[in-house]
Design a protein around this motif. Structure first.
Motif, PDB file in Angstrom:
ATOM      1  N   PHE A 120       3.382  -4.550   4.610  1.00  0.00           N
ATOM      2  CA  PHE A 120       3.027  -5.484   5.673  1.00  0.00           C
ATOM      3  C   PHE A 120       2.361  -4.718   6.805  1.00  0.00           C
ATOM      4  O   PHE A 120       2.449  -3.486   6.881  1.00  0.00           O
ATOM      5  N   ASN A 121       1.673  -5.451   7.656  1.00  0.00           N
ATOM      6  CA  ASN A 121       0.951  -4.836   8.769  1.00  0.00           C
ATOM      7  C   ASN A 121       1.649  -5.122  10.085  1.00  0.00           C
ATOM      8  O   ASN A 121       2.231  -6.193  10.273  1.00  0.00           O
ATOM      9  N   VAL A 122       1.580  -4.189  10.973  1.00  0.00           N
ATOM     10  CA  VAL A 122       2.057  -4.368  12.346  1.00  0.00           C
ATOM     11  C   VAL A 122       0.896  -4.067  13.276  1.00  0.00           C
ATOM     12  O   VAL A 122       0.191  -3.068  13.105  1.00  0.00           O
ATOM     13  N   GLU A 123       0.689  -4.938  14.245  1.00  0.00           N
ATOM     14  CA  GLU A 123      -0.391  -4.738  15.207  1.00  0.00           C
ATOM     15  C   GLU A 123       0.182  -4.504  16.595  1.00  0.00           C
ATOM     16  O   GLU A 123       0.976  -5.302  17.089  1.00  0.00           O
ATOM     17  N   LEU A 138      -1.013  -0.835  11.987  1.00  0.00           N
ATOM     18  CA  LEU A 138      -0.202   0.056  11.152  1.00  0.00           C
ATOM     19  C   LEU A 138       0.065  -0.607   9.813  1.00  0.00           C
ATOM     20  O   LEU A 138       0.385  -1.805   9.751  1.00  0.00           O
ATOM     21  N   GLU A 139      -0.056   0.154   8.740  1.00  0.00           N
ATOM     22  CA  GLU A 139       0.291  -0.328   7.398  1.00  0.00           C
ATOM     23  C   GLU A 139       1.675   0.213   7.051  1.00  0.00           C
ATOM     24  O   GLU A 139       1.855   1.426   6.920  1.00  0.00           O
ATOM     25  N   ILE A 140       2.638  -0.682   6.908  1.00  0.00           N
ATOM     26  CA  ILE A 140       4.014  -0.272   6.624  1.00  0.00           C
ATOM     27  C   ILE A 140       4.314  -0.491   5.143  1.00  0.00           C
ATOM     28  O   ILE A 140       4.020  -1.547   4.584  1.00  0.00           O
ATOM     29  N   HIS A 141       4.921   0.534   4.530  1.00  0.00           N
ATOM     30  CA  HIS A 141       5.175   0.519   3.082  1.00  0.00           C
ATOM     31  C   HIS A 141       6.680   0.622   2.794  1.00  0.00           C
ATOM     32  O   HIS A 141       7.232   1.736   2.747  1.00  0.00           O
ATOM     33  N   PRO A 142       7.352  -0.511   2.593  1.00  0.00           N
ATOM     34  CA  PRO A 142       8.782  -0.473   2.277  1.00  0.00           C
ATOM     35  C   PRO A 142       9.112   0.315   1.014  1.00  0.00           C
ATOM     36  O   PRO A 142      10.219   0.838   0.895  1.00  0.00           O
ATOM     37  N   GLU A 143       8.163   0.425   0.093  1.00  0.00           N
ATOM     38  CA  GLU A 143       8.426   1.194  -1.123  1.00  0.00           C
ATOM     39  C   GLU A 143       8.537   2.683  -0.829  1.00  0.00           C
ATOM     40  O   GLU A 143       9.100   3.435  -1.622  1.00  0.00           O
TER      41      GLU A 143
END
Length: 298
Positions: A120-123, A138-143
């Motif tokens: 998901f992205n956070v701005e 920001l590109e957030i990667h839970p994996e």
């Protein structure tokens, strides 16, 4: 009477009326069938033994759902036995409908868990300096780090980062943030989360949680300004990366105060915890800060 077949009557050595004899034989045959199929007749319903397992409509049910369907046996309804198990009566079939619904819900929960690992992205809307604003994605990667990503998402959705200053900016090293400007709000988020495995390297542009030791992550994060791969073996697990050309924005974050106190002349973290933005605005007015933060789908 001797046993014989005559005009549809069945004699069994006793003066039974033909209808009673038929009923008696029917009961005996049913008992034999039940014994051979390892089934038990319980009052008004039919339940298979534990060995065979409860089945509704020929479909075995998960153990967790057994107690829900066991109430079917207490209903007064007609059931019949097949060679492969219990075939439900109309009432039993109706009672079993919620089971299908429950299974559907469980499948939905599995899908939801899969979505939890979706990027998901956070701005961030960043106030770089007086009169100058920029957006940072920001590109957030839970994996990469599921616990850290989940914590970050919760903080963003709670509005925790709004008005948060980038209080530690060390050229070539890190940009650090994540102490709320309101000490009362900050105090509510002191419960730490457990560590994630380090699956990615702390290279330029990645974002990780700051720690004070094992299993101590709370709200502070940093963006790597350089390739700080030595942080990998220290347990700092990246949760995401600055998107596209976002590092150009990160490089504009005010760095004039340098390292924080007492090592440098920058803000003292302990004082920020106690006094919040009142302290920072008074003594470090040029700090860049996050105006607002929001989550969006990847």
């Amino acid at each position: 009477e001797t046993t014989f077949l005559k005009k549809g009557r069945i004699a069994m050595g006793g003066p039974y009326p033909s209808w009673a004899k038929i009923a008696f034989i029917g009961m005996a045959v049913a008992a034999l069938l039940c014994a051979s199929s390892n089934l038990y007749l319980l009052g008004s319903g039919v339940i298979s033994s534990a060995k065979q397992g409860l089945k509704i409509g020929q479909s075995p049910l998960p153990t967790a759902l057994h107690h829900r369907t066991s109430s079917i046996s207490s209903q007064r309804s007609k059931s019949w036995v097949t060679s492969s198990g219990i075939t439900p009566s109309r009432r039993e079939f109706s009672a079993a409908v919620p089971v299908a619904t429950t299974l559907s819900i469980l499948n939905g929960q599995k899908s939801a868990r899969a979505d939890d690992n979706a990027p998901f992205n956070v701005e961030f809307d960043i106030q770089l300096s007086e009169g100058k604003k920029q957006k940072l994605a920001l590109e957030i990667h839970p994996e990469w780090a599921p616990l850290g990503a989940q914590q970050f998402k919760k903080l963003v959705e709670d509005g925790f980062f709004n008005e948060c200053r980038f209080f530690r900016v060390v050229d070539g090293f890190v940009v650090q943030f994540g102490i709320n400007g309101n000490p009362d709000i900050n105090a509510k988020y002191r419960k730490p989360i457990k560590d994630d495995q380090v699956t990615q390297s702390n290279k330029r542009g990645t974002i990780s949680f700051a720690t004070s030791g094992p299993n101590s992550r709370t709200t502070q994060l940093f963006i790597n300004l350089g390739d700080n791969t030595f942080l990998d073996r220290m347990g700092f697990s990246p949760i995401g990366v600055v998107s596209a050309d976002g590092m150009g924005v990160v490089d504009e974050i005010f760095s004039g105060y340098g390292e924080g106190a007492p090592q440098g002349s920058g803000p003292n973290q302990m004082v920020i915890q106690r006094k919040g933005n009142d302290y920072l605005k008074k003594y470090f007015p040029r700090l860049s800060y996050v105006s607002t933060a929001s989550v969006s789908s990847s």
